[in-house]
Structure formats: C-alpha cells, structure tokens
Write an enzyme that holds these catalytic residues in place. Sequence first.
Site, PDB file in Angstrom:
ATOM      1  N   ASP A  81       0.816  -1.213   0.000  1.00 25.88           N
ATOM      2  CA  ASP A  81       0.000   0.000   0.000  1.00 25.88           C
ATOM      3  C   ASP A  81       0.850   1.265   0.000  1.00 25.88           C
ATOM      4  O   ASP A  81       0.452   2.286  -0.571  1.00 25.88           O
ATOM      5  CB  ASP A  81      -0.924   0.004   1.221  1.00 25.88           C
ATOM      6  CG  ASP A  81      -2.137  -0.876   1.024  1.00 25.88           C
ATOM      7  OD1 ASP A  81      -2.043  -1.827   0.226  1.00 25.88           O
ATOM      8  OD2 ASP A  81      -3.173  -0.632   1.654  1.00 25.88           O
ATOM      9  N   CYS A 122       1.182  -8.226   5.315  1.00 28.61           N
ATOM     10  CA  CYS A 122       0.811  -6.823   5.093  1.00 28.61           C
ATOM     11  C   CYS A 122      -0.676  -6.608   4.850  1.00 28.61           C
ATOM     12  O   CYS A 122      -1.477  -7.525   4.930  1.00 28.61           O
ATOM     13  CB  CYS A 122       1.680  -6.229   3.995  1.00 28.61           C
ATOM     14  SG  CYS A 122       3.367  -5.922   4.593  1.00 28.61           S
ATOM     15  N   ASP A 123      -1.006  -5.379   4.492  1.00 26.71           N
ATOM     16  CA  ASP A 123      -2.333  -4.802   4.684  1.00 26.71           C
ATOM     17  C   ASP A 123      -3.512  -5.641   4.201  1.00 26.71           C
ATOM     18  O   ASP A 123      -4.469  -5.839   4.930  1.00 26.71           O
ATOM     19  CB  ASP A 123      -2.395  -3.437   4.001  1.00 26.71           C
ATOM     20  CG  ASP A 123      -1.517  -2.414   4.687  1.00 26.71           C
ATOM     21  OD1 ASP A 123      -0.500  -2.816   5.279  1.00 26.71           O
ATOM     22  OD2 ASP A 123      -1.819  -1.222   4.622  1.00 26.71           O
ATOM     23  N   SER A 517      -4.961   5.057   5.509  1.00 28.05           N
ATOM     24  CA  SER A 517      -3.879   4.161   5.891  1.00 28.05           C
ATOM     25  C   SER A 517      -3.856   4.040   7.403  1.00 28.05           C
ATOM     26  O   SER A 517      -4.268   4.951   8.128  1.00 28.05           O
ATOM     27  CB  SER A 517      -2.549   4.729   5.399  1.00 28.05           C
ATOM     28  OG  SER A 517      -1.468   4.139   6.075  1.00 28.05           O
TER      29      SER A 517
END
Length: 616
Positions: A81, A122-123, A517
């Site tokens: 991201d 991760c995201d 974010s």
Amino acid sequence: MPKYRSATTTHGRNMAGARALWRATGMTDADFGKPIIAVVNSFTQFVPGHVHLRDLGKLVAEQIEAAGGVAKEFNTIAVDDGIAMGHGGMLYSLPSRELIADSVEYMVNAHCADAMVCISNCDKITPGMLMASLRLNIPVIFVSGGPMEAGKTKLSDQIIKLDLVDAMIQGADPKVSDSQSDQVERSACPTCGSCSGMFTANSMNCLTEALGLSQPGNGSLLATHADRKQLFLNAGKRIVELTKRYYEQNDESALPRNIASKAAFENAMTLDIAMGGSTNTVLHLLAAAQEAEIDFTMSDIDKLSRKVPQLCKVAPSTQKYHMEDVHRAGGVIGILGELDRAGLLNRDVKNVLGLTLPQTLEQYDVMLTQDDSVKNMFRAGPAGIRTTQAFSQDCRWDSLDDDRANGCIRSLEHAYSKDGGLAVLYGNFAENGCIVKTAGVDDSILKFTGPAKVYESQDDAVDAILGGKVVAGDVVIIRYEGPKGGPGMQEMLYPTSFLKSMGLGKACALITDGRFSGGTSGLSIGHVSPEAASGGSIGLIEDGDLIAIDIPNRGIQLQVSDAELAARREAQEARGDKAWTPKNRERQVSFALRAYASLATSADKGAVRDKSKLGG
C-alpha cells in the site's frame, strides 16, 4: 467422522490420473492417505513485509512433513500500500483483498487440501487469507512475517524514532531541507517486516491473535529476530495436530469458525479499540465476520467503542512507541491481560493451541507468567542493522516494560483515555456510520465545526492542500472514493500527511467515503456510508456548507436543512445516468476494477461483494 478432503484425489482407481500428477510433485505411495496441508505463502520482492518470506514456507513445510502430513506450498499476490499510495495504483489495493481470498479458495478447493498454514503479513494479505479461511472452514494457523524495526536517526543532536509516515510528511514539508528529507527517507524503513507502527498490517496481525487463529507473539515479535523462527516451526507441527483432531476425531473445535466465534470477534474488536488500531481493521473484521456467517456489524463495534478505554498508544498516534515497544511490554497478550482484568473480554474462547483465554493469560501474560522462556521471548528487541533477512539477530532488551502506570501498555486505572482508540460516528450524511481513529486526534479538536471544501478525487484534494487553497478551520471533503466510486476505496494517507506538512494537522478535518492508511492520524474521518456513488448524502455537500463533528457524542452533521438536502437530491437524480458520479473527474478505470465496482458494497458492510446480485 469427516473424510479427508484430499482422499477425493488420492484414492480410488478412477483417480489414477490425479495420483500420477501427485507423484510428479514428489509424492509416493506412503503419502496417499496423509493429510495434504496447503502452505499459503505470500512471498514477493515488491513488499518489504514479504521480501523475507521466500524460505519460510519451506521451514513450515518441513515441520508438516516431519509431523506426518504432506505440505504443498503456493503464493498469493501482495500489494504494498505504501508504494501504491498517491497514484492510480491505490485503486487496486482493497480489491486485491477479494482476489487473495478467492485465489486461496480456488487453490485449496481445486486440489482438495485438508488444512492450511497462512503466511501473511501486510495490509490486504492477512484479511484476504482470513476471509478465505473462514469461508473454507478447514483447520488453519496464521503465522505472519512480523513487524519491521523502527527507524532511527539523529536530528538536532537527538536520536529519534521514525517510520514511513515521517518520510512522507517531511518529503512534502517546504520548511524541511533536502538533506534532512533524504536522511529521514533513508532511515525510516530499515529492515524487512510490516511497517513499524500500529498501522493496518500490524493491527491485523495482532487481531489474528485475539481471534485465536495465531500463536502468542505473532502480532509483535520482530521479523528480524531469531525467536520468530519458533512460531513458524510450531505452526508446522501444530497444524497437523489440528487437522487430525478434526478429520480423525471429529473434533469441530479445531475449525476456524469455532475458534473465531462471535465472542472471539468481540474480543478482537475490543483489543483493536484498546490499542488504537488502524481504521481499516473495521472493514476487514466486518468482511471476515460475513465469511464466517457471524452477525457482527457496525452496531456491535459502536457499542464496544463506548465502553473500551485506550490502553496502548503506538505510532502514528505517538512517536514514543512502535511495535518493538509493544512487544517489550508483553505484546497482544499483555493488552488482553489488562482488558481481562478490567472485565472487558469474553473468557470462554480458545485459540489454535487449544488454550482458553485464562490459560493463555496464565502462561503468556508477562504480568502473570512464571515461565522465564516466555519473559525472555518478550524481551526480544531490535538490532538496528539494515537487513532483508528473517531471524537475522538475537538482541534483547535488558528488561521488560511492565510499568502499567506510565509504560507502553497501561492498566485500566492508568488508561491513556477512558474512550478507546476507534469510534463510530453517525449523522445526516453518514446514516450508516463512519469511522475515526480517536487515538490519533488531538484533544483540542474532538469537537470541530468548519466550512466544507469539496473535492471529487484524492488528486484534486492533494493539489489544493499543497497549493494553499485549504486553510485553518476547513473541513476537507473527498468523495466518490468509496469502494464503488473510486473504485477501490483509496487510502488518503497523502492528503492527511500533507495537511501536517502544511502545518494544518490540528487545524483542519478531513472526511471521506474512502479510507485511511493505518499510518494516518489527525481528525480524519473515513468510511462514510452510504458512499457518494451509492446515493449517499456526502454527495450532496457543497463548498461552504458547515460541518459539525462531535466525537465525544459520536455525531457528525451537515448543517443544512432537510428541505435543502431534498432539493439537492432531486437535482442530483435529474442527472439521469450521470447521477451520483463525479462531475469533473477524468480517471481511467480498467475492466478489472469496473467488475469489482459492479458488486462492491459500502464500507459499513465491509466493502465486500453484494451477494444479492449474484443469486443462489
């Protein structure tokens, strides 16, 4: 007694072709009849949180085979991201979650795997794998790549901690010299691992612990530390035990839907609120709950947010603490211990180790345990050496942070605030709710009223902020950036970071039907639902309209009469097929993204696909 799924392809004369192909992968007669366990890896050289995972799948596979299983590894995609941020690449981030979930389902069902070990980090990777796990409902253990060490550099004769967000803010701050900006950039992300604050990746990896689907330490133990290797070794052994418990003993408690029950989801959200996790976690928990067929909604989150205090404060809400400091204070289990002592958790839940919550706390809470090896594990610290290698150092803190009055993790009596780190707001242009990370909002602006500056793309908002068109007191509205309207529900880290760069971090608000974010802080309100592209009233706001935000009372209000809003809605509907679309935005949207948008729901539903449009 459930039959091994893999028997479909390994037994019977009519499966001779399938067995022939299995043999070509290295399987032998002795393997037919053993559980086939998918090692769902996500190695890629594009993402620092995944760059070190190449050999870790093999590590898990070796343990599976030693314990009597057959391991078969595959990889999912993984979008970074941070690298995709601030340009058209961010349109692809959230949609990648559905692709990851689907690809795991495709691989596991196509090959009739019996169980999974999910190596995420991760995201969107952890949420995508979580959704797939609860959809498939076969035994699973999560083991993530681990957090990055915090960056450190010397500025004004003082050593300071840094992360990705600092590099973004300083890079756009006209008062910062080129040399200092370069110094911060080079220091912000020193190692492999998920970015070092309580951003989305680390938030989600912490939540898999609270859901019971990963082992203690998973959310906080550094990617670089040698101790993290044990989590991978244990996962390989334990998944075989879970698999045999289900298929050979008919023990449904080994299944993820029984571990990640509604009670576990409530615990996970309670943890999230207490630690000030990323607002993205709300999207992902709502989506995962739907896959598990659990009735867990924004209403549940709202109720929890009104009674759970903030017991942990980590970057981006403060630069004092990063994930390495959370680990030193006892990690996720340390926070759960304080929540349990406050009477805020459901205790009748179990994890993948088969331990109840009280048993887990007794063994792994640094405030309770008598096990020196556990205390030693939570002293695992950073080395401060640039590396992309997992398990490459074994440095330890001299002592644990067990100061619950002034340390990283606090007790109820010494909470950072009586209100938790996340809140749901409702109002006349967020009828289905919106989310704010209260952990990152300065006390001086918990109540805020100002005129709207309306933008129909993130790009236009960024140009306005950097061009000086946004001034103190403004409420920046960025709309048509929701799941359908973007499409893809972009993160707004650049606009929020640039507000700080321009000295407006505590002087403006930003509201969007997009998302933020995990690195965002400030008065940043996202996930406005319904989104503009679905006819949401955020699409009716005009420049100069007054917006009133009241976080303590969970309210957000467009100060325009109902009659005026009705007239604006009528005018919008009169645009025909152009209604509820941006008026002055040129954006190339690929067929793949248009397909995503055609099925996407608003954020209050987790931005999942609208199943009613698919029938069946």
